[in-house]
Design an enzyme around this catalytic site. Sequence first.
Site: not given
Length: 686
Positions: A53, A122, A178
């Site tokens: 990330e 994300k 994540c």
Amino acid sequence: MTAFRNLYRHGFVRVAAFAPEVAPADPQANAAAHIAHARKADGEYAALALFPELSLTGYAIDDLHHQATLLGAAEDAAAALIAASKDLMPVIVAGCPVRADGQLFNCALVIHRGRLLGVVPKTYLPNYREFYEKRWFASANGAISDTVRFAGQEAPFGAGLVFEASDMAGFVLGVEICEDLWAVHPPSLDAALAGASVIVNLSASNALIGKARERSELARVQSAKTMGAYLFAASGPGESTTDLAWDGQLCAHELGRTLAEGPRFEPGASLITEFDVERIAQDRLRFSTFRDGIAARAGALKAFRRIGFELAPPLKAELPLSRKIARFPFVPSDPQRLDEDCYEAWSIQVEGLAKRLKSTGLKRAVIGISGGLDSTQALIVTARAFDRLGLSRKDIIALTLPGFATSRQTREQAIALAEALKVTHREIDIRPAAERMLADIGHPYASGAKQYDVTFENVQAGLRTDYLFRIANHKGGLVIGTGDLSEAALGWCTYGVGDHMSHYNVNAGLPKTLIQHLIAWAARTGAADAKAGPVLNRILATEISPELIPAGSDGAMQSTQAIIGPYALQDFTLHYVVRYGFGPEKIAFLADAAWGQGADADWPDHVPEADRRSYEMREILRWLEVFLNRFFGQSQFKRSAVPNGPKLTSAGALSPRGDWRMPSDSSARVWLEALKTLRNELGISG
């Protein structure tokens, strides 16, 4: 022509994950590291190279995320990475902040051969404990545009993107970042339903005691829930340790199984393995719940966009697998897992028989014992079921039924086992009755000819079954079957009698290779009876034989495996035919990887030294042809009429009432022609 030993030909894709040493707030240095790792992945002919990330800027840089100078430098670094990818094979997935719609997004850049295929932001932003992402970033749910201008290219933008290789069937890539994985409904669930077979996760999850186990297990479970593959890469050394530490965890999982884990706390760590996307596709075809999932989410899935790219793998090169293919798919290599599986298999068998005895109200069991593997397993299970129900083992009638080829060794083993288990033993010599039947039907044997044909064999098998059923009638007992899954697959039983028929078959779902290990486990642990251990070990060392034809002049007894093939190879084929529906070419490739002469020399401890051998491709194809002929062309009529018995493995029990249904008059032609084509390509005659 495509090379046979090329993993891409057989539905595998090689993947790589990296945890480069991070240079916080230095995109140029990070891009250089990414390019070096991507070239390494290219040198390994990987289809995918995954980075953590925000890997182009560093994750733990806090308010620097909002510095315009840094964001511009990150975009320049991304452009450099895109340009460097032009001559590289892998799809590169790297983390980078991206400005769009007046907002800043934490994104994954999906790059291939000089093209920015797409930008995936994300969705779920952590804002608790040590994470404050909402201070800097917007959620994918807040995106307005479906494209973004970034690093000099216009690219698709949004969470609903999947990326499909036009020349590699089944390789469809989905991306999440994540915290997305920790959400109640991770984006990867919909991505999988939208067709993604491989999900990647770019993570910056910090290191805590025990957290690596949590992450790996979460990723492993997600690979099972998505019925796909899951590749995870977390930030590692070099990230700021002002308040946190980072381990660079890398892991790869497929259909609920962990394939590989990379080293932690190691600068520049990497992981390379292969995913079987054909296996994933086959599993999804088989499971109706996957189809139901698509229907349930049809509205949301219509919003997904599928971005195509050409992978162009090197199909003409020899490119063997780096991942290990288990030689014994029914038998775990890990000793602890083997013990757990043996206990579970044993318990399923005992539970099945106990329920049947209880339901029928019968308090006696009748079983023919030969001193071989199958009847031994059936007898020790029966003894334990009687214990479970509080019944006397003396009401288990274990019969030895010696015929024309019964050896002294197996007869003595059978009697010793009956005595060790304290069951009632009886012996009936079937030879007089067999001689009478052979004479009645005019068989040449009755006139002195040494004609040991199928009639000669089946007369013995039939008489044994007659005695077992009539004694069961006479004593009010249940005939316990002994035939196993491997024999059912290969039709290695006499229709209507012998191992084919009983009142209840405890071994119906057990492959031969697992039975061997169940008996070894029972001997080692005393699960059957402490006194039975020595005789169980002798039985394990005995040649597998139906003992229906007298030994030849050299004293060699009839060998089952000399006729139908090594059970190790045939069980290997059985697993991949029934569980995954693979064809001859794929099975031959896998068998060569597991059993071929170039296969890994590392053997599980529980495999005897004498059994640690390899097979030439000629042998693999020979026995594969035997399996295909017997399974697809000759044996379904036997499987269509079998006793009840418990399923034990994911390959099923081949019961026509449940796991395996096919016409009895089906043809094996398409499988045999596929095998013939492969033989011609490899120059191996039949």
